[in-house]
Design a protein around this motif. Sequence first.
Motif, PDB file in Angstrom:
ATOM      1  N   ARG A 294      -0.771   6.185 -10.229  1.00 11.14           N
ATOM      2  CA  ARG A 294      -1.627   7.012 -11.085  1.00 11.14           C
ATOM      3  C   ARG A 294      -3.050   6.454 -11.150  1.00 11.14           C
ATOM      4  N   ALA A 295      -3.163   5.132 -11.135  1.00 17.63           N
ATOM      5  CA  ALA A 295      -4.487   4.499 -11.219  1.00 17.63           C
ATOM      6  C   ALA A 295      -5.186   4.428  -9.868  1.00 17.63           C
ATOM      7  N   ALA A 296      -4.444   4.631  -8.782  1.00 21.84           N
ATOM      8  CA  ALA A 296      -4.991   4.459  -7.430  1.00 21.84           C
ATOM      9  C   ALA A 296      -6.118   5.442  -7.137  1.00 21.84           C
ATOM     10  N   ARG A 297      -7.107   4.954  -6.391  1.00 19.69           N
ATOM     11  CA  ARG A 297      -8.226   5.798  -5.967  1.00 19.69           C
ATOM     12  C   ARG A 297      -8.041   6.328  -4.546  1.00 19.69           C
ATOM     13  N   GLY A 298      -7.105   5.756  -3.820  1.00 19.20           N
ATOM     14  CA  GLY A 298      -6.898   6.155  -2.429  1.00 19.20           C
ATOM     15  C   GLY A 298      -6.019   7.382  -2.285  1.00 19.20           C
ATOM     16  N   GLU A 299      -6.212   8.112  -1.189  1.00 17.78           N
ATOM     17  CA  GLU A 299      -5.360   9.255  -0.873  1.00 17.78           C
ATOM     18  C   GLU A 299      -3.985   8.793  -0.385  1.00 17.78           C
ATOM     19  N   ILE A 300      -3.974   7.636   0.265  1.00 13.73           N
ATOM     20  CA  ILE A 300      -2.732   7.048   0.775  1.00 13.73           C
ATOM     21  C   ILE A 300      -2.423   5.795  -0.014  1.00 13.73           C
ATOM     22  N   VAL A 301      -1.161   5.652  -0.439  1.00  8.52           N
ATOM     23  CA  VAL A 301      -0.727   4.483  -1.206  1.00  8.52           C
ATOM     24  C   VAL A 301       0.336   3.732  -0.412  1.00  8.52           C
ATOM     25  N   CYS A 302       0.187   2.422  -0.339  1.00  8.85           N
ATOM     26  CA  CYS A 302       1.203   1.551   0.252  1.00  8.85           C
ATOM     27  C   CYS A 302       1.765   0.665  -0.852  1.00  8.85           C
ATOM     28  N   THR A 303       3.063   0.450  -0.840  1.00  9.58           N
ATOM     29  CA  THR A 303       3.684  -0.433  -1.824  1.00  9.58           C
ATOM     30  C   THR A 303       4.422  -1.569  -1.127  1.00  9.58           C
ATOM     31  N   LEU A 304       4.524  -2.680  -1.811  1.00  9.68           N
ATOM     32  CA  LEU A 304       5.358  -3.798  -1.368  1.00  9.68           C
ATOM     33  C   LEU A 304       5.720  -4.636  -2.584  1.00  9.68           C
ATOM     34  N   ASP A 305       6.835  -5.343  -2.484  1.00 12.45           N
ATOM     35  CA  ASP A 305       7.323  -6.131  -3.616  1.00 12.45           C
ATOM     36  C   ASP A 305       6.423  -7.336  -3.878  1.00 12.45           C
ATOM     37  N   GLY A 306       6.412  -7.779  -5.130  1.00  8.24           N
ATOM     38  CA  GLY A 306       5.570  -8.899  -5.522  1.00  8.24           C
ATOM     39  C   GLY A 306       6.158 -10.265  -5.249  1.00  8.24           C
ATOM     40  N   ASP A 307       7.387 -10.320  -4.720  1.00  6.47           N
ATOM     41  CA  ASP A 307       8.029 -11.617  -4.503  1.00  6.47           C
ATOM     42  C   ASP A 307       7.706 -12.240  -3.155  1.00  6.47           C
ATOM     43  N   GLY A 308       6.934 -11.534  -2.317  1.00  6.78           N
ATOM     44  CA  GLY A 308       6.533 -12.089  -1.029  1.00  6.78           C
ATOM     45  C   GLY A 308       7.515 -11.865   0.101  1.00  6.78           C
ATOM     46  N   GLN A 309       8.653 -11.199  -0.167  1.00 11.96           N
ATOM     47  CA  GLN A 309       9.631 -10.999   0.898  1.00 11.96           C
ATOM     48  C   GLN A 309       9.201  -9.919   1.893  1.00 11.96           C
ATOM     49  N   ASN A 310       8.347  -9.002   1.467  1.00 10.95           N
ATOM     50  CA  ASN A 310       7.815  -7.981   2.374  1.00 10.95           C
ATOM     51  C   ASN A 310       6.536  -8.498   3.029  1.00 10.95           C
ATOM     52  N   PRO A 311       6.501  -8.686   4.347  1.00 14.02           N
ATOM     53  CA  PRO A 311       5.302  -9.215   5.011  1.00 14.02           C
ATOM     54  C   PRO A 311       4.126  -8.235   4.938  1.00 14.02           C
ATOM     55  N   PRO A 312       3.011  -8.605   4.327  1.00 12.45           N
ATOM     56  CA  PRO A 312       1.847  -7.724   4.257  1.00 12.45           C
ATOM     57  C   PRO A 312       1.309  -7.322   5.632  1.00 12.45           C
ATOM     58  N   ALA A 313       1.573  -8.106   6.652  1.00 16.18           N
ATOM     59  CA  ALA A 313       1.103  -7.770   7.995  1.00 16.18           C
ATOM     60  C   ALA A 313       1.660  -6.433   8.486  1.00 16.18           C
ATOM     61  N   GLU A 314       2.728  -5.958   7.854  1.00 18.55           N
ATOM     62  CA  GLU A 314       3.328  -4.684   8.250  1.00 18.55           C
ATOM     63  C   GLU A 314       2.576  -3.479   7.684  1.00 18.55           C
ATOM     64  N   ILE A 315       1.698  -3.679   6.718  1.00 24.09           N
ATOM     65  CA  ILE A 315       1.056  -2.564   6.017  1.00 24.09           C
ATOM     66  C   ILE A 315       0.346  -1.585   6.955  1.00 24.09           C
ATOM     67  N   PRO A 316      -0.469  -2.050   7.915  1.00 27.92           N
ATOM     68  CA  PRO A 316      -1.140  -1.084   8.818  1.00 27.92           C
ATOM     69  C   PRO A 316      -0.167  -0.205   9.596  1.00 27.92           C
ATOM     70  N   ARG A 317       1.003  -0.726   9.921  1.00 25.13           N
ATOM     71  CA  ARG A 317       1.997   0.063  10.639  1.00 25.13           C
ATOM     72  C   ARG A 317       2.581   1.156   9.755  1.00 25.13           C
ATOM     73  N   LEU A 318       2.505   0.963   8.448  1.00 31.96           N
ATOM     74  CA  LEU A 318       3.035   1.957   7.517  1.00 31.96           C
ATOM     75  C   LEU A 318       2.059   3.105   7.291  1.00 31.96           C
ATOM     76  N   PHE A 319       0.779   2.781   7.089  1.00 28.88           N
ATOM     77  CA  PHE A 319      -0.135   3.893   6.805  1.00 28.88           C
ATOM     78  C   PHE A 319      -0.626   4.607   8.060  1.00 28.88           C
ATOM     79  N   ALA A 320      -0.457   4.004   9.234  1.00 31.02           N
ATOM     80  CA  ALA A 320      -0.932   4.625  10.477  1.00 31.02           C
ATOM     81  C   ALA A 320      -0.346   6.022  10.720  1.00 31.02           C
ATOM     82  N   PRO A 321       0.985   6.246  10.541  1.00 34.70           N
ATOM     83  CA  PRO A 321       1.523   7.591  10.785  1.00 34.70           C
ATOM     84  C   PRO A 321       0.955   8.654   9.851  1.00 34.70           C
ATOM     85  N   LEU A 322       0.455   8.258   8.692  1.00 39.08           N
ATOM     86  CA  LEU A 322      -0.110   9.217   7.738  1.00 39.08           C
ATOM     87  C   LEU A 322      -1.554   9.581   8.084  1.00 39.08           C
ATOM     88  N   LEU A 323      -2.181   8.772   8.920  1.00 37.57           N
ATOM     89  CA  LEU A 323      -3.567   9.016   9.321  1.00 37.57           C
ATOM     90  C   LEU A 323      -3.680   9.587  10.723  1.00 37.57           C
TER      91      LEU A 323
END
Length: 243
Positions: free
Chosen positions: A81-110
């Motif tokens: 709700r607070a986000a300013r972006g058209e595309i939102v990516c989520t990941l857990d705060g415990d560090g188990q989800n590698p942030p390096a994967e984020i570009p691979r997630l939003f790429a199909p939406l763009l």
Amino acid sequence: MTMISVVIPARNEAENIGSLIDEIDAACAAHGNYEVIVVDDGSDDGTDRVVRDRMTGRSNLRLIRHDRSGGQSAAIHSGVRAARGEIVCTLDGDGQNPPAEIPRLFAPLLAPGSDGVGLVAGQRVGRQDTFSRRMASKIANGIRSRLLRDGTRDTGCGLKAFRRDAFLALPYFDHMHRYLPALFNRDGWKIVHVDVGHRPRGAGRSKYSNLQRALVGIVDMVGVMWLIRRRKRSRPTEIAVEN
């Protein structure tokens, strides 16, 4: 350039959140136009202080704090709700989800011709969890997939990307984050699946036991089945008359 909002639901992750933010910056630097929103879900270990310290001089790092813990879905919902972006990516705060994967997630939406894609769901491979947790997850995912027919083998993965407006159009309920593929499909969106890595937790411990997940999941499953059956089936078309 489309703005990307990275939302991190976090509860008592003071030991993990700082390095996670740094990794997100490194992963998203090439895209350029992004923001990071940490949603502190009622932490009492100083998670918010760690984020505040890193906000100095960084306009793209934001902090939202719940006055009490509302759970992961509530934290994600507040962040979106607070986000300013058209595309939102989520990941857990415990560090188990590698942030390096984020570009691979939003790429199909763009990508060109991706207007019908609403959700990109990460699917963990090589999970770094205990045997009991992996087995409980496998059983739960199997039951869910059979009943909801969402075509997703791992809805518990925190790495996801979706269209902000499509997410906010979904019916909200606690624990809805585990049923996003079924809910997006219910609204007519296409789902893309991407295999992603998984890491051991950096510090701290999981906030939920296998029994808690199972008991909550039974009630939620019935609710999602009801929502799918009661979805709006008609498609409106406005008729214009030349004057």
